[in-house]
Design an enzyme around this catalytic site. Sequence first.
Site, short mmCIF file in Angstrom:
data_model
loop_
_atom_site.label_atom_id
_atom_site.label_comp_id
_atom_site.label_asym_id
_atom_site.label_seq_id
_atom_site.Cartn_x
_atom_site.Cartn_y
_atom_site.Cartn_z
CB CYS A 33 -0.92 -0.04 1.22
SG CYS A 33 -1.77 1.49 1.58
CB CYS A 36 0.21 1.90 4.07
SG CYS A 36 -1.49 1.33 3.89
#
Length: 108
Positions: A33, A36
């Site tokens: 991600c 993230c």
Amino acid sequence: MPPNIVTLSDSNFDEEIKSSEEAVLVDFWAEWCGPCKMVAPILQEIATEQEGQLRIGKLNIDENLETARRFEVMSIPTLILFRDGEPQLRIIGAKGKGQLLQELQSVL
């Protein structure tokens, strides 16, 4: 990882959240991600600055599906703030440090 950032898993999640005297901000994330990865250094800064008031927990959703499902995490990053073992605030998506702190102030 800094000492005030704890790695959470399906097996230690409840114990870590319920035993914490401080509020715990849990970062539901995954290795793949991009957003993230953008949030991670911001959370490290916040963990250092808010030490004694706030702990940061990181839960990899790919390795801990049970907990991610239990809290209905549909997109990542999702940050959930727990106080006294109960979810108090949910923040979805990558946010800058200022915006994140502003949202957290209402419950800290």
